[in-house]
Write a protein that holds these residues in place. Structure first.
Motif, short mmCIF file in Angstrom:
data_model
loop_
_atom_site.label_atom_id
_atom_site.label_comp_id
_atom_site.label_asym_id
_atom_site.label_seq_id
_atom_site.Cartn_x
_atom_site.Cartn_y
_atom_site.Cartn_z
N ARG A 89 1.10 -1.34 -0.10
CA ARG A 89 -0.54 -0.14 -0.19
C ARG A 89 0.44 1.26 0.19
NH1 ARG A 89 -4.00 -1.59 3.60
NH2 ARG A 89 -2.46 -1.17 5.51
N VAL A 90 0.70 1.64 -0.80
CA VAL A 90 1.11 3.29 -0.90
C VAL A 90 1.59 4.34 -0.36
CG1 VAL A 90 1.62 5.48 -2.30
CG2 VAL A 90 1.30 3.50 -3.97
N ALA A 91 0.19 4.89 0.71
CA ALA A 91 -0.05 5.31 1.55
C ALA A 91 1.54 5.19 2.74
CB ALA A 91 -1.65 5.10 2.47
N ASP A 92 1.04 3.61 3.04
CA ASP A 92 1.97 3.55 3.86
C ASP A 92 2.87 2.27 4.20
OD1 ASP A 92 0.53 1.23 4.32
OD2 ASP A 92 -0.90 1.22 6.13
N GLY A 93 3.25 1.82 3.28
CA GLY A 93 4.43 0.12 2.14
C GLY A 93 4.41 -0.51 3.56
N VAL A 94 2.37 -0.98 3.78
CA VAL A 94 2.43 -2.33 4.27
C VAL A 94 2.36 -3.62 3.42
CG1 VAL A 94 0.77 -3.62 5.25
CG2 VAL A 94 1.46 -1.90 6.34
N THR A 95 2.25 -4.48 3.72
CA THR A 95 2.27 -5.68 2.18
C THR A 95 1.39 -5.80 2.43
OG1 THR A 95 4.87 -5.96 3.08
CG2 THR A 95 3.21 -7.64 1.20
N VAL A 96 0.33 -5.62 1.60
CA VAL A 96 -0.73 -6.31 0.99
C VAL A 96 -0.91 -7.47 0.54
CG1 VAL A 96 -2.06 -4.29 1.74
CG2 VAL A 96 -1.60 -4.51 -0.61
N LEU A 97 0.57 -8.24 -0.11
CA LEU A 97 -0.17 -8.88 -1.52
C LEU A 97 1.43 -9.50 -1.55
CD1 LEU A 97 -2.04 -10.53 -3.84
CD2 LEU A 97 -1.27 -9.19 -5.28
N ASP A 98 1.50 -10.89 -1.78
CA ASP A 98 2.57 -11.56 -1.98
C ASP A 98 2.33 -12.89 -2.42
OD1 ASP A 98 4.25 -13.55 -1.27
OD2 ASP A 98 5.36 -13.15 0.61
N ILE A 99 2.73 -13.02 -3.49
CA ILE A 99 2.39 -14.13 -4.99
C ILE A 99 3.60 -14.49 -5.45
CG2 ILE A 99 1.52 -14.21 -7.31
CD1 ILE A 99 -0.89 -12.11 -7.34
N LEU A 100 3.68 -16.07 -4.89
CA LEU A 100 5.35 -16.33 -6.09
C LEU A 100 4.70 -17.47 -7.10
CD1 LEU A 100 7.90 -17.30 -5.79
CD2 LEU A 100 7.33 -19.38 -4.24
N GLY A 101 5.08 -16.90 -7.97
CA GLY A 101 4.09 -17.35 -9.00
C GLY A 101 5.18 -18.72 -10.42
N THR A 102 4.28 -18.97 -10.66
CA THR A 102 4.85 -20.42 -11.67
C THR A 102 4.97 -19.78 -13.27
OG1 THR A 102 5.59 -22.01 -9.65
CG2 THR A 102 5.66 -22.55 -12.26
N HIS A 103 5.43 -19.34 -14.06
CA HIS A 103 5.26 -19.14 -15.19
C HIS A 103 5.96 -19.50 -16.45
CE1 HIS A 103 3.71 -15.21 -14.65
NE2 HIS A 103 4.90 -15.50 -12.73
#
Lengths: 148, 148
Positions: free
Chosen positions: A130-144
Motif C-alpha cells: 500500500r503506497v500510503a503506509d508501505g504495508v505489504t498487502v499481497l505476496d504472490i509466488l507465481g510459476t510461469h
C-alpha cells in the motif's frame, strides 16, 4: 516500467522489477465480490461496517487478479508468456476502497525445461505494498512458462 | 450441498464435502480475462486458435475465482467465515469454454487459535474436476479463519 522480455534467458536470479501502482476502487471491489466472493465484508457496506474489518475490504482474489492484470497490461511478458501453472498467494493485510498498491517483482528461481528446449520455468515473487503506509498487502509466488 | 457450518469445531480432519458443479461459459471467460488477464490465449479467439492451446482457455485466476464464488454461494461458510490469508493454487490442465467443473473439498488441517479463543484456522483443499473426463483442472489449498 520494465522493457518487454524477449526471452526466458534475459531473466537472472534475484533480478527486481518495478511495475508502478494500481488503485482498488469501491465500485470494482463490489462488482468483483458480487460475482466471485459474495461475503458481507466484501459486498455490503452496512454489514461490513458493523463487522470485524470495520468496513468493506477487497476480496483477496480481486487484489490478486487486479495485480496480475496490471502486470499483464505493462506488456512485460507479452512476447514470452506460455501461461502459468501455480500461484502461492498470501494476503497479509486487508485492502480497502481507494488503496493504491505499488507492485514489484523478484526472480526467485529459473529452470530451463529439459524436455522442451524452447521454454523455461520462472518462479517470480510479486509484492504489493500500500503506497500510503508501505504495508505489504499481497505476496504472490507465481510459476510461469516462458519462451526462450 | 453441505449444510451451513455453525462452528469451526464441526469440522474434522479428513472430512470431505461435495459442492456440485459450475460451468465456465465463453462470454464470462472473455470478460474476466479482458479485465484481469488480457493475454491472447484468454481473450482473442483467432490468436488462441493459432497458439499453443489451440483455442481459448480460461484464465486460471478466473477458474479459481469462479470456484470460490460457487462455494461461497452454497452458504457453507456464511455463518463462520472471518476471511482467508493464503491460497496455494495449481492449474494442472486448461479449462475451455463450456467446461463443467465438479468441486469437492477435504479438510487437511485444523488449528484452534491460541490468542483468540473465538476462532480457528482451517486448511481446506478444494479440487475441481472436469465432469466430461474427470481430469483435475484446479487444486486450491485454502487457509480460512472460522468462528468457533
Amino acid at each position: 516500467m520494465p522493457e518487454p522480455l524477449r526471452s526466458f534467458d534475459e531473466l537472472a536470479l534475484g533480478q527486481e522489477f518495478d511495475f508502478g501502482s494500481f488503485r482498488m476502487e469501491l465500485a470494482e471491489i463490489l462488482d468483483f465480490a458480487r460475482r466471485y466472493d459474495p461475503q458481507p465484508f466484501h459486498t455490503d457496506e452496512a454489514a461490513a461496517k458493523a463487522g470485524i474489518f470495520g468496513g468493506i475490504i477487497a476480496s483477496g482474489l480481486h487484489t490478486q487478479a487486479a495485480a496480475f492484470g496490471h502486470i499483464i497490461r505493462t506488456g512485460w511478458v507479452e512476447r514470452v508468456s506460455l501461461g502459468g501453472t501455480e500461484q502461492v498467494v498470501r494476503w497479509p493485510a486487508p485492502v480497502r476502497p481507494g488503496d493504491e498498491i505499488a507492485l514489484s517483482a523478484r526472480v526467485e528461481e529459473l529452470i530451463p525445461s529439459r524436455s522442451k528446449p524452447d521454454r523455461g520455468v520462472a518462479r517470480i515473487r510479486y509484492t504489493g505494498r500500500r503506497v500510503a503506509d508501505g504495508v505489504t498487502v499481497l505476496d504472490i509466488l507465481g510459476t510461469h512458462f516462458l519462451k526462450r
